[in-house]
Motif scaffolding. Structure first.
Motif, PDB file in Angstrom:
ATOM      1  N   VAL A   1       0.853  -1.189   0.000  1.00 33.62           N
ATOM      2  CA  VAL A   1       0.000   0.000   0.000  1.00 33.62           C
ATOM      3  C   VAL A   1       0.888   1.236   0.000  1.00 33.62           C
ATOM      4  CG1 VAL A   1      -1.842   1.257   1.174  1.00 33.62           C
ATOM      5  CG2 VAL A   1      -1.761  -1.241   1.308  1.00 33.62           C
ATOM      6  N   LYS A   2       0.515   2.210  -0.840  1.00 34.43           N
ATOM      7  CA  LYS A   2       1.223   3.484  -0.865  1.00 34.43           C
ATOM      8  C   LYS A   2       0.275   4.580  -1.328  1.00 34.43           C
ATOM      9  CE  LYS A   2       5.265   5.980  -2.588  1.00 34.43           C
ATOM     10  NZ  LYS A   2       6.397   6.001  -3.529  1.00 34.43           N
ATOM     11  N   ASP A   3       0.279   5.693  -0.588  1.00 33.73           N
ATOM     12  CA  ASP A   3      -0.444   6.907  -0.978  1.00 33.73           C
ATOM     13  C   ASP A   3      -1.909   6.632  -1.330  1.00 33.73           C
ATOM     14  OD1 ASP A   3       1.936   8.286  -0.634  1.00 33.73           O
ATOM     15  OD2 ASP A   3       2.484   8.155  -2.747  1.00 33.73           O
ATOM     16  N   GLY A   4      -2.563   5.825  -0.530  1.00 31.56           N
ATOM     17  CA  GLY A   4      -3.988   5.591  -0.713  1.00 31.56           C
ATOM     18  C   GLY A   4      -4.343   4.554  -1.758  1.00 31.56           C
ATOM     19  N   PHE A   5      -3.352   3.888  -2.351  1.00 33.13           N
ATOM     20  CA  PHE A   5      -3.597   2.828  -3.326  1.00 33.13           C
ATOM     21  C   PHE A   5      -3.040   1.507  -2.809  1.00 33.13           C
ATOM     22  CE2 PHE A   5      -4.073   6.440  -6.137  1.00 33.13           C
ATOM     23  CZ  PHE A   5      -4.987   6.014  -7.101  1.00 33.13           C
ATOM     24  N   VAL A   6      -3.750   0.420  -3.081  1.00 33.89           N
ATOM     25  CA  VAL A   6      -3.208  -0.913  -2.876  1.00 33.89           C
ATOM     26  C   VAL A   6      -2.698  -1.399  -4.229  1.00 33.89           C
ATOM     27  CG1 VAL A   6      -5.494  -2.011  -3.147  1.00 33.89           C
ATOM     28  CG2 VAL A   6      -3.630  -3.252  -2.031  1.00 33.89           C
ATOM     29  N   TYR A   7      -1.467  -1.889  -4.241  1.00 35.16           N
ATOM     30  CA  TYR A   7      -0.818  -2.407  -5.442  1.00 35.16           C
ATOM     31  C   TYR A   7      -0.631  -3.916  -5.275  1.00 35.16           C
ATOM     32  CZ  TYR A   7       0.639   2.438  -6.537  1.00 35.16           C
ATOM     33  OH  TYR A   7       0.675   3.783  -6.823  1.00 35.16           O
ATOM     34  N   TRP A   8      -0.752  -4.651  -6.377  1.00 29.11           N
ATOM     35  CA  TRP A   8      -0.473  -6.079  -6.297  1.00 29.11           C
ATOM     36  C   TRP A   8       0.089  -6.578  -7.626  1.00 29.11           C
ATOM     37  CZ3 TRP A   8      -5.354  -4.037  -6.596  1.00 29.11           C
ATOM     38  CH2 TRP A   8      -6.177  -4.458  -7.650  1.00 29.11           C
ATOM     39  N   SER A   9       0.862  -7.654  -7.540  1.00 32.11           N
ATOM     40  CA  SER A   9       1.408  -8.297  -8.732  1.00 32.11           C
ATOM     41  C   SER A   9       0.425  -9.360  -9.201  1.00 32.11           C
ATOM     42  CB  SER A   9       2.782  -8.897  -8.445  1.00 32.11           C
ATOM     43  OG  SER A   9       2.789  -9.659  -7.257  1.00 32.11           O
ATOM     44  N   GLN A  10       0.032  -9.263 -10.465  1.00 31.93           N
ATOM     45  CA  GLN A  10      -0.920 -10.189 -11.071  1.00 31.93           C
ATOM     46  C   GLN A  10      -0.161 -11.032 -12.079  1.00 31.93           C
ATOM     47  OE1 GLN A  10      -4.395 -10.200 -10.155  1.00 31.93           O
ATOM     48  NE2 GLN A  10      -4.128 -12.200 -11.101  1.00 31.93           N
ATOM     49  N   GLY A  11       0.043 -12.300 -11.765  1.00 32.73           N
ATOM     50  CA  GLY A  11       0.858 -13.154 -12.605  1.00 32.73           C
ATOM     51  C   GLY A  11       0.214 -13.467 -13.935  1.00 32.73           C
ATOM     52  N   SER A  12       1.011 -13.999 -14.848  1.00 31.36           N
ATOM     53  CA  SER A  12       0.491 -14.414 -16.145  1.00 31.36           C
ATOM     54  C   SER A  12      -0.374 -15.656 -15.979  1.00 31.36           C
ATOM     55  CB  SER A  12       1.640 -14.699 -17.114  1.00 31.36           C
ATOM     56  OG  SER A  12       2.484 -15.710 -16.603  1.00 31.36           O
ATOM     57  N   ALA A  13      -1.350 -15.822 -16.889  1.00 33.64           N
ATOM     58  CA  ALA A  13      -2.239 -16.979 -16.830  1.00 33.64           C
ATOM     59  C   ALA A  13      -1.589 -18.231 -17.397  1.00 33.64           C
ATOM     60  CB  ALA A  13      -3.530 -16.678 -17.593  1.00 33.64           C
ATOM     61  N   THR A  14      -0.501 -18.062 -18.167  1.00 29.30           N
ATOM     62  CA  THR A  14       0.160 -19.185 -18.814  1.00 29.30           C
ATOM     63  C   THR A  14       1.668 -19.083 -18.642  1.00 29.30           C
ATOM     64  OG1 THR A  14       0.432 -18.039 -20.937  1.00 29.30           O
ATOM     65  CG2 THR A  14      -1.662 -19.195 -20.578  1.00 29.30           C
ATOM     66  N   ASN A  15       2.366 -20.088 -19.136  1.00 26.52           N
ATOM     67  CA  ASN A  15       3.819 -20.085 -19.071  1.00 26.52           C
ATOM     68  C   ASN A  15       4.426 -19.047 -20.003  1.00 26.52           C
ATOM     69  OD1 ASN A  15       6.581 -20.992 -18.722  1.00 26.52           O
ATOM     70  ND2 ASN A  15       6.347 -22.108 -20.641  1.00 26.52           N
ATOM     71  N   SER A  16       3.923 -18.959 -21.241  1.00 23.83           N
ATOM     72  CA  SER A  16       4.542 -18.029 -22.186  1.00 23.83           C
ATOM     73  C   SER A  16       3.549 -17.463 -23.196  1.00 23.83           C
ATOM     74  CB  SER A  16       5.722 -18.691 -22.911  1.00 23.83           C
ATOM     75  OG  SER A  16       5.316 -19.838 -23.616  1.00 23.83           O
ATOM     76  N   GLY A  17       2.318 -17.210 -22.756  1.00 30.95           N
ATOM     77  CA  GLY A  17       1.341 -16.510 -23.584  1.00 30.95           C
ATOM     78  C   GLY A  17       0.291 -17.369 -24.231  1.00 30.95           C
ATOM     79  N   VAL A  18       0.423 -18.703 -24.158  1.00 33.24           N
ATOM     80  CA  VAL A  18      -0.490 -19.620 -24.833  1.00 33.24           C
ATOM     81  C   VAL A  18      -0.957 -20.681 -23.834  1.00 33.24           C
ATOM     82  CG1 VAL A  18      -0.807 -21.200 -26.779  1.00 33.24           C
ATOM     83  CG2 VAL A  18       0.801 -19.284 -26.975  1.00 33.24           C
ATOM     84  N   VAL A  19      -2.263 -20.922 -23.755  1.00 29.47           N
ATOM     85  CA  VAL A  19      -2.795 -21.951 -22.863  1.00 29.47           C
ATOM     86  C   VAL A  19      -2.415 -23.322 -23.402  1.00 29.47           C
ATOM     87  CG1 VAL A  19      -4.862 -22.954 -21.816  1.00 29.47           C
ATOM     88  CG2 VAL A  19      -4.731 -20.495 -22.203  1.00 29.47           C
ATOM     89  N   GLY A  20      -1.807 -24.142 -22.545  1.00 26.63           N
ATOM     90  CA  GLY A  20      -1.373 -25.474 -22.949  1.00 26.63           C
ATOM     91  C   GLY A  20      -1.797 -26.523 -21.950  1.00 26.63           C
ATOM     92  N   HIS A  21      -1.297 -27.733 -22.126  1.00 31.16           N
ATOM     93  CA  HIS A  21      -1.671 -28.835 -21.246  1.00 31.16           C
ATOM     94  C   HIS A  21      -1.054 -28.712 -19.858  1.00 31.16           C
ATOM     95  CE1 HIS A  21      -2.590 -31.581 -24.949  1.00 31.16           C
ATOM     96  NE2 HIS A  21      -3.537 -30.696 -24.722  1.00 31.16           N
ATOM     97  N   ASP A  22      -0.076 -27.838 -19.705  1.00 34.82           N
ATOM     98  CA  ASP A  22       0.488 -27.602 -18.377  1.00 34.82           C
ATOM     99  C   ASP A  22      -0.441 -26.731 -17.537  1.00 34.82           C
ATOM    100  OD1 ASP A  22       1.032 -25.526 -20.219  1.00 34.82           O
ATOM    101  OD2 ASP A  22       2.628 -24.733 -18.954  1.00 34.82           O
ATOM    102  N   ASN A  23      -1.470 -26.163 -18.142  1.00 37.67           N
ATOM    103  CA  ASN A  23      -2.414 -25.299 -17.430  1.00 37.67           C
ATOM    104  C   ASN A  23      -3.666 -26.078 -17.050  1.00 37.67           C
ATOM    105  OD1 ASN A  23      -1.414 -23.053 -19.905  1.00 37.67           O
ATOM    106  ND2 ASN A  23      -0.782 -22.884 -17.784  1.00 37.67           N
ATOM    107  N   GLY A  24      -3.506 -27.093 -16.231  1.00 38.33           N
ATOM    108  CA  GLY A  24      -4.674 -27.772 -15.683  1.00 38.33           C
ATOM    109  C   GLY A  24      -5.013 -29.088 -16.324  1.00 38.33           C
ATOM    110  N   GLY A  25      -4.084 -29.737 -16.985  1.00 38.54           N
ATOM    111  CA  GLY A  25      -4.360 -31.059 -17.517  1.00 38.54           C
ATOM    112  C   GLY A  25      -4.597 -31.044 -19.015  1.00 38.54           C
ATOM    113  N   THR A  26      -4.974 -32.197 -19.560  1.00 37.59           N
ATOM    114  CA  THR A  26      -5.063 -32.361 -21.004  1.00 37.59           C
ATOM    115  C   THR A  26      -6.147 -31.507 -21.630  1.00 37.59           C
ATOM    116  OG1 THR A  26      -6.485 -34.285 -20.687  1.00 37.59           O
ATOM    117  CG2 THR A  26      -4.118 -34.683 -20.937  1.00 37.59           C
TER     118      THR A  26
END
Length: 599
Positions: A209-234
């Motif tokens: 938190v700084k100056d009245g704002f809460v900041y957070w890091s929002q990770g990527s949904a995938t490893n490198s931009g493309v949904v694959g089988h590593d994202n929750g199974g086949t």
């Protein structure tokens, strides 16, 4: 020892340590997969070498996957709050089994310690035990008071779907929450502050938190931009990347067996050359992935005021504002985890990054190049070509699948000119939570304004990249003095090195006399009394550096065979409960006076 317990080579070494130190060592196993175990023996970190003039000791131990830490009070009297993540990593072993009791290590909670490391509260916010609890599948990660040591509202982050397809049942479950550590009969009340945030390969992570704002890091949904089988199974059910600005996709598509997928698209959907609007499929405008997001804390509906502060990251885990008058100015110091050898767009040798984020003058977020630039280099550089591995959708020679090279572009062109990183880190080092050193910690190798950064270490998806293994340590980042050109000096501040081989460089930095004795990954998997998977660091009111060590995790062991899981079906990552540690690192020498060495 459990009769079913199996021992690999490293565990035999650890058994000798257990025999030599029966009072301080114990065998800890995963209760769902008891063959997966380590010898738990932090002792007081005798196998950790630190920069000259600093010492390490155990503040608290036997924790279940601690991820975040915060302090309330002053140097003479303060409390230490620690969030335990619950389930966070994919494996059949890391499952809470819908058992919502106070002693289940695979559900998240909050613990409270006094300044001497004695637990005085918790578990609080435990699913099934507390009202208004953390989400049961986790992970819970971030923790920060509104006024730092001065208290105020306590913010945290959690999700209900672990990373990389870990147990969990819903997308868009990441949250920023508030926690009342003293409420609900001492059990804690966790309430949604902002819900519906994206949840994929990487969830909502660190918060401040700084100056009245809460900041957070929002990770990527995938490893490198493309949904694959590593994202929750086949079936690849995890959600796709969400852009923070309008983008245009390239004509490239990426193979996962008998089907193709475009970047920033649901699994199996092809959208060659499509124009993709910002916040597509997000629960609210302003919510996007691979970004630093923020929202004001004093509005009635903060979820409708979310905005991107910075984006174009793969996994921006660690965030910290520099102290006043720092050379970096008023921007945000960000640590970014690089891409892995896995999924529909596997990469090899991608570096982690140290970044500096600042909104553009017009209030739009700045952009850091992902997913088509990895640090300073374009993704198509041959150094990033995948080599083939067990977590790739294609390219595993054992399955007869071909490699796809080079790592082709996801976007037709970037949405704005990318900002270069401050520095790059070694491949697979997993650079995570940072903090800036107070003047009371400054002497020897640690210069004024330095940052200390936790580096979690690799997860065994790729073969070892260099000797000795780096990660599982704390990095020291020294900056040039104010008024000089920006320059960074990177060194290892604290890392595992067997007692008897520890040494120092002439400038006081830590050194190890033997490659063999520093060429180890996690401590407990290799019979050492030291660091396993450090997630973050934070300086306390007493001026000491507190290191949050997640504990032992067994993996594919491609970089360190000693870390390999005992049973192949337990892949890819096995959490070992009761092995988390909070380490305390203190200065043993006089701090440098403010005007020393400043000329």
């Amino acid at each position: 020892m459990n009769a079913r317990t199996k021992w690999n080579g490293a565990a035999w070494i650890a058994a000798l340590l257990l025999a030599a130190n029966p009072a301080s060592a114990s065998i800890e196993a995963n209760p769902n997969c008891p063959d997966e175990n380590v010898v738990f023996n932090p002792s007081n970190g005798e196998d950790v070498v630190l920069a000259k003039g600093y010492k390490i000791e155990v503040f608290a131990k036997g924790l279940n996957f601690p991820t975040g830490i915060s302090f309330r009070g002053n140097k003479n009297d303060f409390k230490v709050l620690v969030v335990e993540s619950g389930t966070g990593l994919p494996s059949r072993c890391n499952n809470n089994n819908k058992n919502f009791t106070a002693d289940n290590p695979f559900t998240p909670d909050l613990l409270v310690f006094d300044k001497n490391g004695r637990q005085i509260g918790g578990p609080r916010g435990k699913p099934g035990v507390s009202r208004n609890a953390f989400q049961p599948d986790g992970p819970a990660i971030g923790l920060a008071f509104e006024r730092v040591f001065g208290g105020g509202t306590l913010f945290a982050t959690d999700s209900n779907q672990g990373v990389r397809g870990a147990p969990g049942d819903a997308n868009d479950t990441s949250r920023v929450v508030t926690v009342d550590p003293d409420a609900d009969g001492g059990r804690g009340a966790v309430r949604t502050f902002i819900g519906g945030l994206p949840t994929g390969d990487h969830p909502t992570e660190q918060v401040l938190v700084k100056d009245g704002f809460v900041y957070w890091s929002q990770g990527s949904a995938t490893n490198s931009g493309v949904v694959g089988h590593d994202n929750g199974g086949t079936a690849g059910p995890n959600e796709h990347e969400i852009a923070c600005q309008q983008i245009t996709l390239s004509d490239n598509v990426f193979a996962s067996g008998d089907h193709l997928t475009s970047g920033y698209s649901v699994h199996g959907r092809v959208r060659r050359g499509a124009i993709v609007p910002p916040f597509e499929d997000a629960k609210q405008a302003g919510m996007c992935t691979g970004a630093i997001l923020r929202a004001p804390i004093n509005v009635a509906h903060p979820e409708t005021h979310v905005e991107p502060f910075s984006w174009g990251y793969r996994n921006p885990f660690g965030i910290r504002f520099p102290p006043r008058n720092h050379l970096l100015g008023d921007g945000l110091f960000v640590t970014e985890n690089g891409e892995d050898e896995r999924g529909a767009r596997p990469t090899n040798n991608a570096p982690d990054r140290l970044q500096f984020a600042r909104q553009n003058a017009d209030g739009s977020p700045d952009y850091h190049g992902w997913p088509d630039r990895f640090g300073f280099l374009d993704s198509t550089q041959a150094i990033f070509d995948p080599q083939g591995g067990p977590a790739d959708d294609l390219g595993d020679a054992a399955r007869g699948n071909p490699l796809t090279t080079p790592v082709r572009h996801v976007l037709a062109f970037p949405p704005q000119t990318p900002k270069a990183p401050l520095a790059i880190e070694p491949t697979d080092v997993a650079v995570v939570g940072p903090d800036f050193a107070p003047d009371s910690f400054v002497h020897g190798a640690v210069q004024r304004g330095a940052a200390l950064v936790a580096r979690e270490g690799d997860f065994g998806f790729s073969t070892r990249n260099g000797t000795p293994i780096v990660g599982h340590d704390i990095e020291l980042v020294n900056f040039s003095k104010k008024g000089q050109s920006l320059r960074l000096e990177l060194s290892r501040f604290a890392f595992n090195c067997r007692a008897g081989f520890q040494d120092h460089l002439p400038d006081g930095n830590a050194a190890c006399k033997s490659d063999l004795d520093q060429n180890t990954g996690q401590a407990f998997a290799n019979g050492l009394r030291g660091i396993n998977r450090p997630l973050t660091v934070m300086f306390g009111p007493d001026g000491a550096l507190y290191l949050v060590d997640y504990g032992a995790v067994r993996d594919f062991g491609r970089s360190d065979p000693g870390q390999r899981f005992a049973v192949p079906a337990d892949a890819p990552l096995v959490q070992i409960p009761h092995t988390g540690v909070i380490w305390k690192i203190s200065s043993t020498e006089r701090a440098r006076a403010p005007d020393e060495d400043d000329d």
